[in-house]
Design an enzyme around this catalytic site. Structure first.
Site, short mmCIF file in Angstrom:
data_model
loop_
_atom_site.label_atom_id
_atom_site.label_comp_id
_atom_site.label_asym_id
_atom_site.label_seq_id
_atom_site.Cartn_x
_atom_site.Cartn_y
_atom_site.Cartn_z
N GLY A 1 -31.38 -27.33 -38.31
CA GLY A 1 -30.01 -27.04 -38.42
C GLY A 1 -29.27 -28.13 -38.11
N ILE A 2 -28.17 -28.16 -37.13
CA ILE A 2 -27.48 -29.25 -37.04
C ILE A 2 -28.09 -30.29 -36.11
CG2 ILE A 2 -25.41 -29.74 -35.62
CD1 ILE A 2 -24.16 -26.92 -36.27
N ASP B 1 -38.76 -25.34 -23.03
CA ASP B 1 -37.78 -24.28 -22.96
C ASP B 1 -36.83 -24.87 -22.09
OD1 ASP B 1 -36.17 -22.03 -22.75
OD2 ASP B 1 -37.72 -20.51 -22.65
N TYR C 1 -20.98 -14.38 -26.83
CA TYR C 1 -21.40 -15.87 -27.49
C TYR C 1 -20.12 -16.61 -27.16
CZ TYR C 1 -22.19 -19.52 -30.77
OH TYR C 1 -22.38 -20.82 -31.35
N LYS D 1 -19.64 -20.27 -24.94
CA LYS D 1 -19.31 -21.61 -25.72
C LYS D 1 -17.86 -21.97 -24.97
CE LYS D 1 -22.48 -22.86 -28.59
NZ LYS D 1 -23.23 -23.98 -28.32
N1 LIG Z 1 -24.38 -22.70 -37.40
C1 LIG Z 1 -23.12 -22.56 -37.16
O1 LIG Z 1 -22.42 -21.79 -37.82
C2 LIG Z 1 -22.64 -22.60 -35.84
C3 LIG Z 1 -21.28 -22.73 -35.37
C4 LIG Z 1 -20.72 -23.13 -34.31
C5 LIG Z 1 -21.78 -23.70 -33.30
N2 LIG Z 1 -23.06 -23.62 -33.63
C6 LIG Z 1 -23.66 -24.36 -32.56
O2 LIG Z 1 -24.70 -25.21 -33.05
C7 LIG Z 1 -25.67 -25.66 -32.27
C8 LIG Z 1 -26.87 -25.84 -33.17
O3 LIG Z 1 -27.05 -24.46 -33.85
P1 LIG Z 1 -27.68 -24.37 -35.45
O4 LIG Z 1 -26.50 -23.60 -35.93
O5 LIG Z 1 -28.20 -25.60 -35.80
O6 LIG Z 1 -28.60 -23.32 -35.13
P2 LIG Z 1 -30.48 -23.39 -35.22
O7 LIG Z 1 -30.77 -24.04 -36.35
O8 LIG Z 1 -30.67 -22.05 -34.67
O9 LIG Z 1 -30.57 -24.36 -33.91
C9 LIG Z 1 -30.54 -24.05 -32.56
C10 LIG Z 1 -31.68 -25.22 -32.10
O10 LIG Z 1 -31.74 -24.52 -30.59
C11 LIG Z 1 -33.13 -24.64 -30.13
N3 LIG Z 1 -33.23 -23.71 -29.02
C12 LIG Z 1 -32.68 -22.59 -28.54
N4 LIG Z 1 -32.93 -22.00 -27.52
C13 LIG Z 1 -33.60 -23.15 -26.81
C14 LIG Z 1 -34.24 -23.16 -25.68
N5 LIG Z 1 -34.18 -22.12 -24.78
N6 LIG Z 1 -34.80 -24.18 -25.27
C15 LIG Z 1 -34.83 -25.46 -26.16
N7 LIG Z 1 -34.46 -25.31 -27.43
C16 LIG Z 1 -33.67 -24.13 -27.85
C17 LIG Z 1 -33.81 -23.90 -31.29
O11 LIG Z 1 -34.96 -24.26 -31.25
P3 LIG Z 1 -36.41 -23.33 -30.77
O12 LIG Z 1 -35.99 -21.91 -31.08
O13 LIG Z 1 -37.45 -23.97 -31.18
O14 LIG Z 1 -36.28 -23.44 -29.23
C18 LIG Z 1 -33.01 -24.56 -32.56
O15 LIG Z 1 -33.75 -25.76 -32.88
C19 LIG Z 1 -25.94 -24.24 -31.26
O16 LIG Z 1 -25.36 -24.65 -29.70
C20 LIG Z 1 -24.85 -23.47 -32.14
O17 LIG Z 1 -24.38 -22.28 -31.16
C21 LIG Z 1 -23.62 -23.41 -34.77
#
Ligand SMILES: NC(=O)c1ccc[n+]([C@@H]2O[C@H](COP(=O)([O-])OP(=O)(O)OC[C@H]3O[C@@H](n4cnc5c(N)ncnc54)[C@H](OP(=O)(O)O)[C@@H]3O)[C@@H](O)[C@H]2O)c1
Length: 250
Positions: free
Chosen positions: A13-14, A61, A153, A157
């Site tokens: 993702g991001i 982790d 959530y 944040k």
């Molecule tokens: N997508 C949206 O619409 C959105 C909107 C607002 C904010 N955000 C924020 O943007 C950020 C990136 O999220 P994303 O949207 O790109 O979703 P994502 O694809 O689910 O990415 C989240 C990443 O965090 C890692 N992660 C989660 N828990 C972890 C842990 N305990 N230790 C190490 N790594 C961990 C995951 O990898 P593993 O599972 O392999 O650990 C995954 O690569 C997050 O903080 C999310 O809350 C997203």
């Protein structure tokens, strides 16, 4: 010498888009996450694109202090200061804990707090002494959810947003900037799992004045700016990248 960047959640993702952007700009990029295979695939695909082995996977982790300390020791062996630290790992972990009763309630709140706040705090504290002085940049990932009625959530944040101000104050004397990027609806990620029905997507787009979802690359562009030498006079800010879903501070 190449800059050193660390991006948590850099396998998907991001975070993956941020890692690719920083690698394209010439930085060495350590990507952190729990799933080794996901990190390795992202690293090899980005390295293929940039034509150099700049992205290196570090499985960890980030809710487990000993694991974070061990990764910090391994990275410290490189002997390089950390130019850019992106605490991007996070997600809506609380939604997995449903059901009646206080047990589910406390599990949901703990999961969201651990996944979004503890991961960011442990990462930054583990690398605090290694940040380049002056010139380091810390970027945290917040969310539009912090300004909307989104339960545990959004509350987690909001804690990240508030911590931005503490950290920016603590690190300003060292010439280190600290900012948060707060995205809106970014579906091309693992964030929503199988939650994205056509109705769900329509409701999110309808709540976005620009009339479309955002992309991981658009969020990465904001992170890239805050991490760049052009942003040295910007600190303690929450930068929203949300298509207008919430204006200003909300
Ligand atoms: N997508 C949206 O619409 C959105 C909107 C607002 C904010 N955000 C924020 O943007 C950020 C990136 O999220 P994303 O949207 O790109 O979703 P994502 O694809 O689910 O990415 C989240 C990443 O965090 C890692 N992660 C989660 N828990 C972890 C842990 N305990 N230790 C190490 N790594 C961990 C995951 O990898 P593993 O599972 O392999 O650990 C995954 O690569 C997050 O903080 C999310 O809350 C997203």
């Amino acid at each position: 010498m190449a800059r050193l960047s660390i991006v948590s959640g850099g396998g998907t993702g991001i975070g993956r888009a941020v890692a690719e952007r920083l690698a394209q700009e010439g930085s060495t990029v350590a990507i952190l996450g729990r799933r080794a295979a996901v990190l390795e695939r992202a690293a090899s695909e980005i390295n293929e694109t940039v034509g150099d082995d700049r992205v290196v996977p570090y499985p960890v982790d980030l809710t487990v202090a000993d694991e974070v300390a061990a990764v910090a020791s391994r990275l410290r062996e490189r002997g390089d200061a950390v130019d850019v630290l992106v605490a991007n790992a996070g997600g809506n972990a609380g939604r997995r804990h449903t059901g009646p009763g206080l047990d589910a309630e406390v599990a949901a709140w703990r999961a969201d707090f651990e996944t979004n706040v503890v991961t960011s705090v442990l990462l930054v504290e583990a690398f605090r002494a290694d940040l380049r002085r002056p010139g380091g940049a810390v970027v945290l990932l917040g969310s539009v959810a912090a300004y909307r009625p989104t339960g545990s959530y959004g509350a987690a944040k909001a804690a990240v947003h508030a911590w931005t101000y503490t950290l920016a104050t603590q690190l300003a004397d060292d010439g280190i900037t600290v900012n948060t990027v707060a995205p809106g609806f970014i579906p091309d990620t693992e964030f929503f799992g199988d939650q994205i029905t056509p109705e769900f997507r329509r409701s999110r787009v309808d709540a976005t004045p620009l009339g479309r979802p955002g992309t991981p690359e658009e969020v990465a562009a904001a992170v890239g700016y805050l991490a760049s030498p052009q942003a040295r006079f910007t600190t303690g800010q929450i930068i929203q990248v949300n298509g207008g879903m919430v204006y200003g501070r909300g």
